[in-house]
Design a protein around this motif. Structure first.
Motif, PDB file in Angstrom:
ATOM      1  N   SER A 311       0.816  -1.210   0.000  1.00 54.42           N
ATOM      2  CA  SER A 311       0.000   0.000   0.000  1.00 54.42           C
ATOM      3  C   SER A 311       0.851   1.262   0.000  1.00 54.42           C
ATOM      4  O   SER A 311       2.031   1.240   0.383  1.00 54.42           O
ATOM      5  CB  SER A 311      -0.914   0.023   1.226  1.00 54.42           C
ATOM      6  OG  SER A 311      -0.141   0.183   2.405  1.00 54.42           O
ATOM      7  N   GLU A 312       0.220   2.345  -0.449  1.00 55.49           N
ATOM      8  CA  GLU A 312       0.906   3.634  -0.414  1.00 55.49           C
ATOM      9  C   GLU A 312       1.231   4.030   1.025  1.00 55.49           C
ATOM     10  O   GLU A 312       2.282   4.607   1.300  1.00 55.49           O
ATOM     11  CB  GLU A 312       0.018   4.696  -1.061  1.00 55.49           C
ATOM     12  CG  GLU A 312       0.652   6.087  -1.066  1.00 55.49           C
ATOM     13  CD  GLU A 312      -0.239   7.119  -1.747  1.00 55.49           C
ATOM     14  OE1 GLU A 312       0.109   8.310  -1.661  1.00 55.49           O
ATOM     15  OE2 GLU A 312      -1.253   6.728  -2.361  1.00 55.49           O
ATOM     16  N   HIS A 315       4.321   2.179   2.230  1.00 59.70           N
ATOM     17  CA  HIS A 315       5.518   2.728   1.586  1.00 59.70           C
ATOM     18  C   HIS A 315       5.882   4.095   2.172  1.00 59.70           C
ATOM     19  O   HIS A 315       7.062   4.416   2.334  1.00 59.70           O
ATOM     20  CB  HIS A 315       5.300   2.835   0.085  1.00 59.70           C
ATOM     21  CG  HIS A 315       5.243   1.498  -0.591  1.00 59.70           C
ATOM     22  ND1 HIS A 315       4.722   1.319  -1.858  1.00 59.70           N
ATOM     23  CD2 HIS A 315       5.626   0.278  -0.168  1.00 59.70           C
ATOM     24  CE1 HIS A 315       4.795   0.042  -2.186  1.00 59.70           C
ATOM     25  NE2 HIS A 315       5.337  -0.608  -1.174  1.00 59.70           N
ATOM     26  N   ASN A 373       9.780   5.737  -4.273  1.00 57.97           N
ATOM     27  CA  ASN A 373       8.407   6.049  -3.864  1.00 57.97           C
ATOM     28  C   ASN A 373       7.921   7.358  -4.466  1.00 57.97           C
ATOM     29  O   ASN A 373       6.724   7.513  -4.737  1.00 57.97           O
ATOM     30  CB  ASN A 373       8.322   6.088  -2.334  1.00 57.97           C
ATOM     31  CG  ASN A 373       8.219   4.690  -1.733  1.00 57.97           C
ATOM     32  OD1 ASN A 373       7.160   4.079  -1.747  1.00 57.97           O
ATOM     33  ND2 ASN A 373       9.335   4.183  -1.226  1.00 57.97           N
ATOM     34  N   TYR A 377       4.455   7.379  -6.534  1.00 57.76           N
ATOM     35  CA  TYR A 377       3.338   8.243  -6.145  1.00 57.76           C
ATOM     36  C   TYR A 377       3.718   9.665  -6.525  1.00 57.76           C
ATOM     37  O   TYR A 377       4.431  10.358  -5.790  1.00 57.76           O
ATOM     38  CB  TYR A 377       3.086   8.127  -4.640  1.00 57.76           C
ATOM     39  CG  TYR A 377       2.974   6.680  -4.198  1.00 57.76           C
ATOM     40  CD1 TYR A 377       1.895   5.891  -4.569  1.00 57.76           C
ATOM     41  CD2 TYR A 377       3.985   6.098  -3.426  1.00 57.76           C
ATOM     42  CE1 TYR A 377       1.798   4.567  -4.185  1.00 57.76           C
ATOM     43  CE2 TYR A 377       3.908   4.768  -3.028  1.00 57.76           C
ATOM     44  CZ  TYR A 377       2.804   4.006  -3.415  1.00 57.76           C
ATOM     45  OH  TYR A 377       2.716   2.690  -3.028  1.00 57.76           O
ATOM     46  N   ARG A 381       3.980  14.488  -1.498  1.00 59.57           N
ATOM     47  CA  ARG A 381       3.619  13.947  -0.198  1.00 59.57           C
ATOM     48  C   ARG A 381       4.574  14.496   0.857  1.00 59.57           C
ATOM     49  O   ARG A 381       5.767  14.606   0.632  1.00 59.57           O
ATOM     50  CB  ARG A 381       3.681  12.413  -0.169  1.00 59.57           C
ATOM     51  CG  ARG A 381       2.755  11.761  -1.159  1.00 59.57           C
ATOM     52  CD  ARG A 381       2.815  10.234  -1.048  1.00 59.57           C
ATOM     53  NE  ARG A 381       2.173   9.773   0.172  1.00 59.57           N
ATOM     54  CZ  ARG A 381       2.821   9.317   1.247  1.00 59.57           C
ATOM     55  NH1 ARG A 381       4.127   9.285   1.255  1.00 59.57           N
ATOM     56  NH2 ARG A 381       2.164   8.908   2.320  1.00 59.57           N
TER      57      ARG A 381
END
Length: 417
Positions: A311-312, A315, A373, A377, A381
């Motif tokens: 899952s995000e 990670h 990562n 994504y 973030r």
């Protein structure tokens, strides 16, 4: 009965091992120097006829041997020159044997019904206390000091085992796996002596006298040094695990998290030490260094396991853990440098085991995981706080050690008590 006297350090250097030192050589295992006993002549004390001549002579001879060997070992331990492993191992083993020979005879002074417990004033030099030496007319103080010295000699042995040495095989100096495994047993032995001191000796010392003990022998310090031995034992286990292709990430994470727990308990146990200079300041810096180094290892392996998730969220937590490990690694390097620079100055040998692995792996893995990562994504973030570390029960415990039985000499001395 049994009152304590302390001689304050006037800064002029009390001679012997208490003098200011320029350096103490290579240090992997911390010990605050060696407390050493001052000479005592049991026969000269007369003991008001409460101790037979044979017992007095035996005690005098055994203690004189300990005094001589402890002074020599303390002076050698505080010199920066390297000693061969064989020479170091032989001298420390001889001192440990001398202490083990002395203890069963010494215990006759504190056996039930003995009138000799408070008949002799025992004097020992200190290392971490402000007082240069502490004298107490209580044989339990002598027993406590002997057990503490036995533990410190074990830590000295452990440090010697963990210094790189050449094996004549063309691969250069290194710390062998055999030395690291052997050191774990030495650490457990040291912890056992200190645990015995806490369980079987301190309860016999009245509370008012315990308050006069030097900080070297304070219960919190004894406990902290015992936990340090266990924590460094786990460090050796982790170092062997990272070098083994069979050890799983889960095993490595568990060992690293146990290290964090040990060093956290050490910080909670360690008493107030003089933080301005000397052994007290060096002791506190060593604890800080090893605590943040353990955190670097724990967050590193925790991050790798989290990164195995799909899952995000997992990670993201992995990246936060790995970045935390990198920051703790930088902090541990600064703490290590501060520790070695603090008088008495010391040197850091070539990293091996856990430390070498962390310096090789963390900077590279942390940056690569962040980059991967970010590619996965694409939205921006913000990396949050690192996830909490899992809590594991502590596996290593002190070696079982109890005070030895009385020397048979005392069977012949009952009429003198």
């Amino acid at each position: 009965m049994g009152c304590g006297l302390s001689r304050q350090d006037d800064g002029g250097g009390g001679g012997g091992p208490r003098r200011k030192q320029g350096g103490v050589g290579d240090v992997v295992v911390f010990l605050p120097g060696l407390r050493t006993p001052r000479s005592v002549d049991f026969s000269a004390q007369a003991l008001d006829g409460r101790l037979g001549r044979s017992a007095a002579e035996r005690l005098s001879a055994l203690r004189a041997r300990v005094v001589d060997m402890a002074m020599q070992e303390s002076a050698a331990a505080l010199k920066p020159r390297r000693k061969t492993a064989a020479r170091q191992g032989s001298s420390t083993a001889n001192l440990l044997q001398a202490l083990e020979d002395y203890l069963p005879v010494l215990l006759g002074l504190v056996k039930e019904g003995s009138q000799s417990r408070h008949s002799v004033q025992f004097v020992w030099t200190n290392q971490e206390d402000n007082a240069e030496e502490t004298a107490m007319a209580d044989a339990w103080y002598e027993v406590l000091s002997v057990l503490h010295l036995m533990a410190m000699v074990c830590l000295l042995q452990a440090n010697s085992l963990l210094l790189p040495r050449a094996y004549g095989d063309g691969y250069g100096p290194r710390v062998s796996d055999e030395s690291r495994r052997a050191t774990v047993d030495v650490f457990l032995k040291a912890a056992g002596y200190l645990d015995c001191a806490i369980r079987q000796v301190l309860p016999h010392i009245p509370s008012e006298l315990r308050r006069q003990l030097p900080v070297d022998l304070a219960e919190g310090n004894l406990k902290a040094l015992s936990l340090q031995a266990l924590g460094q034992g786990v460090d050796m286990q982790l170092g062997l695990a990272v070098d083994s292709p069979k050890a799983t990430l889960a095993v490595k994470r568990r060992l690293a998290c146990e290290m964090v727990k040990y060093w956290n308990q050490i910080q909670e146990s360690i008493p107030e030490l003089t933080a301005t200079d000397g052994w007290g300041k060096k002791h506190l810096l060593f604890v800080k260094w090893k605590y943040v180094e353990a955190k670097a290892a724990a967050y590193y392996f925790h991050g790798l396991i989290l990164d195995e998730g799909n899952s995000e969220k997992s990670h993201g937590m992995a990246v936060a853990a790995l970045q935390a490990s990198e920051e703790f690694l930088k902090e541990s390097k600064r703490a290590s440098e501060a520790f070695h620079a603090t008088p008495p100055t010391s040197r850091s040998p070539t990293p091996f085991g856990t430390a070498k692995y962390l310096f090789d792996k963390i900077p590279k893995d942390a940056s690569s995981k962040v980059r991967i990562n970010q590619d996965l994504y694409t939205q921006e973030r913000v990396i949050g706080a690192p996830p909490p570390l899992p809590d594991f029960s502590l596996a290593l415990t002190p070696e079982d050690y109890d005070l030895p039985p009385l020397d048979p000499l005392w069977n012949k001395e009952d009429g003198h008590q």
